[in-house]
Every structure is written in structure tokens, then in C-alpha cells.
Enzyme design. Structure first.
Site, PDB file in Angstrom:
ATOM      1  N   ASP A 299       0.848  -1.191   0.000  1.00 39.72           N
ATOM      2  CA  ASP A 299       0.000   0.000   0.000  1.00 39.72           C
ATOM      3  C   ASP A 299       0.890   1.250   0.000  1.00 39.72           C
ATOM      4  OD1 ASP A 299      -1.861   2.000   0.443  1.00 39.72           O
ATOM      5  OD2 ASP A 299      -2.100   1.526   2.574  1.00 39.72           O
TER       6      ASP A 299
ATOM      7  N   ASP B 105      -4.040   3.895   2.713  1.00 38.40           N
ATOM      8  CA  ASP B 105      -5.478   3.648   2.892  1.00 38.40           C
ATOM      9  C   ASP B 105      -5.777   2.214   3.301  1.00 38.40           C
ATOM     10  OD1 ASP B 105      -5.032   2.266   0.542  1.00 38.40           O
ATOM     11  OD2 ASP B 105      -6.588   3.286  -0.615  1.00 38.40           O
TER      12      ASP B 105
ATOM     13  N   ASP C  89      -1.875  -1.247  -3.896  1.00 38.27           N
ATOM     14  CA  ASP C  89      -2.206  -0.482  -5.091  1.00 38.27           C
ATOM     15  C   ASP C  89      -1.105  -0.616  -6.141  1.00 38.27           C
ATOM     16  OD1 ASP C  89      -0.174   1.362  -4.119  1.00 38.27           O
ATOM     17  OD2 ASP C  89      -1.723   2.169  -2.782  1.00 38.27           O
TER      18      ASP C  89
ATOM     19  N   ASP D 192      -5.465 -10.529 -15.596  1.00 39.28           N
ATOM     20  CA  ASP D 192      -6.554 -11.483 -15.382  1.00 39.28           C
ATOM     21  C   ASP D 192      -7.685 -11.149 -16.354  1.00 39.28           C
ATOM     22  OD1 ASP D 192      -7.888 -13.600 -13.908  1.00 39.28           O
ATOM     23  OD2 ASP D 192      -6.696 -12.963 -12.190  1.00 39.28           O
TER      24      ASP D 192
ATOM     25  N   ASP E 176      -9.848 -16.477 -16.201  1.00 39.87           N
ATOM     26  CA  ASP E 176     -10.618 -16.970 -15.059  1.00 39.87           C
ATOM     27  C   ASP E 176     -11.702 -17.945 -15.520  1.00 39.87           C
ATOM     28  OD1 ASP E 176     -11.167 -16.586 -12.132  1.00 39.87           O
ATOM     29  OD2 ASP E 176     -13.115 -15.947 -12.908  1.00 39.87           O
TER      30      ASP E 176
ATOM     31  N   GLU F 155      -7.651 -20.951 -16.452  1.00 39.59           N
ATOM     32  CA  GLU F 155      -8.078 -21.624 -15.226  1.00 39.59           C
ATOM     33  C   GLU F 155      -9.231 -22.544 -15.595  1.00 39.59           C
ATOM     34  OE1 GLU F 155      -9.695 -20.555 -10.747  1.00 39.59           O
ATOM     35  OE2 GLU F 155     -10.461 -19.454 -12.477  1.00 39.59           O
TER      36      GLU F 155
ATOM     37  N   HIS G 224      -4.340 -17.208  -5.104  1.00 41.22           N
ATOM     38  CA  HIS G 224      -5.240 -16.432  -4.252  1.00 41.22           C
ATOM     39  C   HIS G 224      -6.437 -17.237  -3.764  1.00 41.22           C
ATOM     40  CE1 HIS G 224      -6.904 -16.337  -8.253  1.00 41.22           C
ATOM     41  NE2 HIS G 224      -8.055 -15.948  -7.764  1.00 41.22           N
ATOM     42  N   ASP G 225      -6.679 -18.400  -4.375  1.00 34.61           N
ATOM     43  CA  ASP G 225      -7.813 -19.251  -3.983  1.00 34.61           C
ATOM     44  C   ASP G 225      -7.401 -20.431  -3.127  1.00 34.61           C
ATOM     45  OD1 ASP G 225      -9.838 -17.799  -5.246  1.00 34.61           O
ATOM     46  OD2 ASP G 225      -9.584 -18.860  -7.149  1.00 34.61           O
TER      47      ASP G 225
END
Length: 584
Positions: free
Chosen positions: A24, A28, A32, A101, A216, A273, A345-346
């Protein structure tokens, strides 16, 4: 697509960034694009070739960016299009490529197409999505809208995230299909105009200079439009519709059209994927002669420590894992191409899943990396994997963020699961295990943000972080650097054949990589036991081979210590010794 060029992606190592949790730059609490730019030198030092960015498009963030509101805009919490253009330029300056992605099975329900589609049955965009009547029309629409009885729905398919895959819409008195959240309506790929809009969007990003797409759930874009009911067991409220929306009737037509219209005109990496894909199907998708994709992500090896659904846990059977990876290594050799991954990430953190995240954390993380990176295919490193980051054990549900997990808790409580069993499943498999902030140093919030992070950091950041890993020559981080260098030095890792050894051994994953010039022998102990190597032929082979990589000092060649990994090299001709450290 790159097939007619030099297939650079075969010799590449990809690094996945989950932007929300990487770094970050503005305080915030959310990672990013400028944060990624600030850390490019770290990634260059690691040695990776490609960054795969999880979605950074404009999104309401109902599913952390996989619900896209505008494909051609950057989500404001991540930055601006100018920031993105700078990221591409700065990455390319460091010889790092950018993979985006591509999420085109569904959009957000706030996408302008869907807003129009749901406004009336006559709207031009109506057919961009999949709308159906319920099986029974009742007298009162209110009854229909409020009912979740499966005999009223268009069919009995369940959503990946729990509940029905159909959502009733009061405006036009029909249901729309959503394989994921109800805020992620599925696109209708049978609409040719919709497909052209997708292709045009892809060209815009490629013309900006990106180097490919991770697609995806791309094998779900073609559905059986008869929408038959799926098989249902007595324990589940909804049926399994996957045979009717995975690898559907027109999937190859769509991908070949995508290649003809877009991908074949650029030198790019494409990885699809593909849940539920078989080896035979993957050959069709990745065979260069078919002009579809370079490689696919499969899930079979990620399903071996569960039964029925991912939350229903069982111990990993290493023999099953070896047989599965062998099947994929042999099946795609010289025909298609494998992607190699333990984490994304999954998925939960691999060192907590197949390794030992306590006293053997460093050693088992190195062992798992060795096992994966010496296979044939393109390796994918998920952010923090190179540090040996672990699963997290929050004690309050409120500390978690993932909608899939909250739906699971609801459904399993209804099914009678105890809280202890639910927590065990969360600690083992929740996606938030992979989504806690990246651990840069031992300062507050792991150096991820100067503000309040969107999800808490893993308390283990005090010991597991970039600053300490870079300073320690024996860290997991530097071991990953060695693996990446080894891949660049030894063509056998890219082109060699695979042979499984010690097939029935319940603790040791051993295999060979074979070429005309040399053989590599890889030994990986997946247990906390001391394991003797008793196979006489294997003993003889390793006695006459040189050790080119190991995750600890070798004391006895015929004995593997807990979580030990050793790579031996046996050459057909003498061409000088090699060290994995010579370019580090």
C-alpha cells in the site's frame, strides 16, 4: 500466440500479485499499483520473468475484483490508468512481462451491460446474459420470488459459493444464471456480438503492451443451453451442474475464434483456469496445432486433501499426489504444456498444507519448492510463497473477509457441522489464508501499510518477512532464487522427460528428469521422519551423481532427513561442473 515465435513462456517463472494485499503506497490500507511499482526491484532480484496481476479493473469488490463493472477502467482504490501504464513500462524496463486477469465468464451486476439487460426483456443487452423462466409459474410473483424451492428454479444447479446458481429478478420476472455470487451474472457466450465486445476489450489491453492473460474459469463460458438438472445426493440441496457448464459444447469454437480474432496476432502467454479439466481435454486446449491456449491451470492435485467438497478434510495421500502429477507430466509431454503451482489467491498456503509450518517451516517450504520447480512446465509463485508465508488462525469470524467462507459457515451450520469442525476447515482451506497482507518487514502491519489494513496481517510477520529473508543467505527466498537460476541454466528442466521413482513410498516423492545429455534425480521427503533410501539401483545412481541443490547440508546420501530435498545431476558427457549459485 507465441507458438510460432520462440515460446518464451516455457522457460519463464511467473509471480502472482494479489494487488489488494501486496503493498500500500498511500496509507489507505489497500495495496495499489504504485505499491507494485515501488517493489519491482525486489521482484527483479528474485529473478521472476512475468507478473500475473489479479484483477485491477473497476469493481464493486463483492468478490475482490472478480466482479468487474468496467473492463476498460482501473479500480480507483488501486490507482489510475496512468499508474498502470507506468507499471507496464517500469516492468518492461526490468525485463519483466505483465499478465492480466481476463474475467469473461461473468461480470458484476453493476456492469452497464447487465444494468441494461435486466431493465426489460426487449433490451438490446438482454441476450448478453442467461435468463430463464422458473419451471413452474405460480399465481403470485411474490411467492415465486421468495421461494428457493428447487422445483421452481430453471434447474437444480448450485453455485460455487453456495446456494442456487439462479437469482430471481423482480423487474422482468425471470431468473439469471450466476455460477458464482448473485452479484456475478454469467455472460451468454452464444451471443456473437458479446464475443466481439470481449475481443475488442482484449485488443485494447494488448495494445497497451501487456504480455498475455490468465483466463478466469474460462472452460465454463460454454453452457449446455438445455440446462438439464445436475446429479444430486441426499446431503445437498442443489445438484452438480458442472458436466453441463465445464468444457461445454462450444468451448473449443470460442477459444479458437478468440485466437483467430486476437491472440494469434500478439506474442503472448495464455493460461486458462479450468476446474474439472481432464488430461485429454487439456491436450486439446494446449496443443499448438489447435490454436487455443498455451497452458491450463488444473485442480486435481489441489483436491486430494478433501472429499466431496474442499471443506470436508482428509489427510494428503502422497502416493495419490505422485500419481496425479505423473499423469499430467506424461500426458502433456511433447504435446501441450503444464502450469505448475502449489499456491494462488484461492488456495491456502502450501507450507501449512503439505509441509510443516512450525519447526520445519523453512526446510519444508524449500522441499515443496524443489518438488514443483523441477517438474516440466511453467512455475507460478504466489506472493509470499517465496518467504514461506503460512496460513493464519484468526479467532473471530469478523476478522475474515471472504464471502465464500461466510457462505460455507452458513451452509455447514445448517448441515449440522459443529463449530470445531467449521473452524478446522477455515484454518485449513479458507482463501483468506492466502490474502493476508504481504510481509515486508517486522514493523507495524508488516510494513504493508501505514494505515489500517483491509484484513489483518498474519501475526507471524515478526519472523517471516522480506527484510529478514533477504539478509539470510539460507532463507526460503534465496532458495527460490537458486531454483529460478537453475531453470535458466539447465534446459533439461524445460524439455526433459519425467520418470516417477519409488512409486509406492508413502513419504518420499522421487523422480527423474531425463534428456540425451544428462539426468536429474530429485528426492523430496514429505514427512517429519528419517527415511532411508533402500532401492539399490537408486543408491547406485545417486552415488555417481553430483549434488547441485539441497535444502540442507548432506550428511548421508542414502538417508533423507525430515523434509529434506536433494537434486542430483548425472551427465552423459563431461562438460564442466555447475553451481546454482554462480549467478547469484
Amino acid at each position: 500466440m507465441g507458438q510460432t515465435m520462440h515460446d518464451w513462456w516455457k522457460n519463464s517463472v511467473v509471480y502472482q500479485i494479489y494487488p489488494k494485499s501486496f503493498y500500500d503506497s498511500d496509507g489507505d490500507g489497500i495495496g495499489d499499483i504504485r505499491g507494485i511499482i515501488a517493489k519491482l526491484d525486489y521482484l527483479a532480484y528474485l529473478g521472476i520473468d512475468v507478473i500475473w496481476l489479479s484483477p485491477i479493473y473497476d469493481s464493486p469488490q463483492a468478490d475482490n475484483g472478480y466482479d468487474i463493472r468496467d473492463y476498460q477502467a482501473i479500480n480507483s482504490q488501486y490507482g489510475t490508468m496512468a499508474d498502470f501504464d507506468e507499471l507496464v513500462k517500469e516492468a518492461h524496463n526490468r525485463k519483466i512481462k505483465i499478465l492480466m486477469d481476463l474475467v469473461v465468464n461473468h461480470t458484476s451486476d453493476e456492469h452497464k451491460w447487465f444494468v441494461e439487460s435486466r431493465s426489460s426483456k426487449e433490451n438490446h443487452y438482454r441476450d448478453y446474459y442467461i435468463w430463464r423462466d422458473g419451471k413452474k409459474i405460480m399465481q403470485h410473483d411474490r411467492d415465486l420470488a421468495e421461494s428457493l424451492s428447487s422445483d421452481l428454479l430453471p434447474n437444480n444447479w448450485g453455485s460455487f459459493f453456495g446456494g442456487s446458481a439462479w437469482q430471481y429478478d423482480e423487474q422482468t420476472k425471470q431468473y439469471y444464471l450466476h455460477l458464482f455470487l448473485d452479484k456475478q451474472p454469467d455472460l451468454n457466450w452464444e451471443n456473437a456480438q458479446l464475443r466481439q465486445e470481449v475481443y475488442q476489450m482484449m485488443r485494447i489491453w494488448l495494445d497497451k503492451g501487456i504480455d498475455g492473460f490468465r483466463m478466469d474459469v474460462i472452460n465454463c463460458i460454454s453452457k449446455d443451453h438445455a440446462f438439464p438438472d445436475g446429479q444430486k445426493n441426499s446431503e445437498l440441496q442443489f445438484g452438480d451442474g458442472s458436466p453441463f457448464y465445464m468444457n461445454g459444447p462450444y468451448i473449443h469454437n470460442y477459444l479458437q475464434e478468440m485466437h483467430q480474432e486476437v491472440l494469434g496476432k500478439y506474442d503472448v502467454l495464455t493460461v486458462g483456469e479450468m476446474p474439472g479439466v481432464s488430461v485429454a481435454e487439456a491436450i486439446q486446449y494446449t496443443n499448438p496445432e489447435n490454436h487455443e491456449l498455451n497452458m491450463v491451470f488444473t485442480f486435481e492435485h489441489m483436491d486430494l486433501d478433501s472429499k466431496g467438497d474442499k471443506w470436508n478434510l482428509k489427510p494428503l495421500n502422497l502416493v495419490e499426489l505422485k500419481e496425479n502429477l505423473e499423469k499430467w507430466q506424461h500426458g502433456l509431454h511433447k504435446v501441450g504444456w503444464n502450469s505448475l503451482y502449489w499456491n494462488n489467491h484461492d488456495q491456502p498456503r502450501i507450507v501449512s498444507r503439505f509441509g510443516n509450518d512450525n519447526i520445519y517451516r523453512v526446510k519444508s517450504a524449500k522441499m515443496l519448492a524443489t518438488c514443483l520447480h523441477l517438474l516440466q512446465g511453467t512455475p507460478y509463485i504466489y506472493q509470499g510463497e517465496e518467504l514461506g508465508m503460512t496460513n493464519v488462525r484468526f479467532t473471530e469470524l469478523a476478522d475474515y473477509r471472504d464471502v465464500e467462507m461466510f457462505n460455507m459457515v452458513r451452509d455447514k451450520r445448517e448441515a449440522g457441522w459443529t463449530d470445531d469442525r467449521i473452524w478446522e476447515a477455515i484454518y485449513a482451506k479458507a482463501r483468506d489464508n492466502a490474502r493476508t497482507p504481504f510481509q515486508w518487514d517486522a514493523t507495524a502491519n508488516a510494513g504493508f501499510t501505514s494505515g489500517t489494513p483491509w484484513i489483518q496481517v498474519n501475526p507471524r510477520y515478526i519472523d517471516i518477512n522480506v527484510e529478514s529473508a533477504v539478509a539470510d543467505s539460507n532463507s526460503v527466498f534465496h532458495y527460490y532464487r537458486q531454483l529460478i537460476v537453475l531453470r535458466k541454466q539447465l534446459p533439461i528442466i524445460t524439455v526433459g522427460a519425467f520418470e516417477l521413482l519409488l512409486r509406492e513410498d508413502p513419504n518420499v516423492f522421487a523422480y527423474k528428469r531425463i534428456s540425451e545429455q544428462e539426468t536429474l534425480i530429485i528426492l523430496c521427503n514429505f514427512s517429519d521422519q528419517i527415511i532411508p533410501i533402500t532401492d539399490r539401483q537408486l543408491q547406485t545412481q545417486i552415488d555417481s551423481a553430483e549434488i547441485i541443490l539441497a535444502n540442507e547440508v548432506i550428511e548421508r546420501r542414502h538417508v533423507l532427513s525430515p523434509y529434506q530435498a536433494i537434486v542430483y545431476r548425472k551427465r552423459s558427457s563431461s562438460d564442466g561442473r555447475i553451481t546454482t549459485r554462480e549467478h547469484l
